[in-house]
Scaffold this active site. Structure first.
Site, mmCIF file in Angstrom:
data_model
loop_
_atom_site.group_PDB
_atom_site.id
_atom_site.type_symbol
_atom_site.label_atom_id
_atom_site.label_comp_id
_atom_site.label_asym_id
_atom_site.label_seq_id
_atom_site.Cartn_x
_atom_site.Cartn_y
_atom_site.Cartn_z
ATOM 1 N N HIS A 153 0.832 -1.205 0.000
ATOM 2 C CA HIS A 153 0.000 0.000 0.000
ATOM 3 C C HIS A 153 0.867 1.255 0.000
ATOM 4 C CE1 HIS A 153 -3.424 -2.580 0.708
ATOM 5 N NE2 HIS A 153 -4.244 -1.545 0.812
ATOM 6 N N HIS A 202 1.375 -3.904 9.092
ATOM 7 C CA HIS A 202 2.747 -3.685 8.636
ATOM 8 C C HIS A 202 3.596 -3.138 9.774
ATOM 9 C CE1 HIS A 202 2.898 -4.582 4.390
ATOM 10 N NE2 HIS A 202 1.775 -3.923 4.175
#
Length: 239
Positions: A153, A202
């Site tokens: 992303h 993440h």
């Protein structure tokens, strides 16, 4: 004396370079060094403790499934993270290409499409090559199924938004609108990356690596575009 004779042609060539070219080359070299250094630190485990501490600091101590802050914040960041998804980024890329085609900038539209697609391919190769597992120290607030580094992303947002922002900025007639395009692209890239850490999917270094790799790709594309694509005549109307 002999060294000076050998080095003089190189120095003469550098002195003839534009400031923008020198800045771009310095940025690319510095960014590449930072990315390689970060990958080395991750593989050696030197960033693991800091990554875990940051992820834990964003959750309630007594219940790691609950993020800090008001309920609306988690909801907002869950919406924001969609801005870095492949579906949304693909739609934005296609709409931007359509805008450029309508503006009779077919060359820029084609270059943009190739640049973004190339960035997606680089992101996938980096994930497979580094193969870092997702963080498991806190529960994920959204479903994820692929590898962790670099953050897809974060990188794809940087690749898409920064590349589109830079190329669309070249098609704008005024300096103010060009700066707005670049500023908006940077803002979107940053908030998408932050959302990935907040949602626990993440490590912070995944996002940093994604930003770094994405910015490098976008800068490289901007540099190539600057050297190969023709500027619109209206761009010179305001300086």
């Amino acid at each position: 004396m002999q060294f000076r004779r050998l080095a003089q042609p190189v120095l003469d060539r550098v002195s003839r370079m534009e400031a923008a070219t020198l800045f771009t080359l310095a940025f690319l070299a510095g960014g590449l060094f930072l990315f390689v250094k970060l990958v080395g630190e991750i593989r050696e485990g030197d960033t693991h403790a800091l990554d875990d501490d940051i992820l834990l600091s964003l959750r309630h101590v007594d219940d790691l499934s609950l993020p800090i802050g008001p309920a609306w914040l988690a909801h907002a960041l869950n919406d924001i993270t969609s801005l870095g998804g492949v579906t949304v980024l693909s739609i934005i890329t296609l709409l931007s290409c359509l805008y450029l085609l309508l503006a009779r900038r077919r060359d820029v539209a084609i270059f943009m499409l190739i640049s973004v697609a190339g960035g997606y391919a680089v992101s996938a190769l980096l994930k497979l090559g580094i193969a870092r597992p997702r963080p498991d120290i806190v529960p994920h607030l959204v479903d994820v199924h692929d590898l962790s580094f670099p953050s897809g992303h974060a990188m794809l947002s940087a690749v898409t938004y920064l590349t589109i922002g830079a190329l669309l900025a070249r098609a704008q007639p005024t300096r103010a609108t060009r700066l707005f395009m670049i500023g908006a692209a940077i803002f979107l890239t940053l908030i998408v990356g932050i959302s990935r850490v907040f949602l626990g999917v993440h490590y912070p270094t995944d996002v940093l690596g994604g930003w770094c790799a994405g910015a490098l790709w976008a800068m490289l594309c901007w540099f190539v575009a600057r050297k190969t694509l023709q500027r619109p005549a209206s761009e010179e109307t305001e300086r």
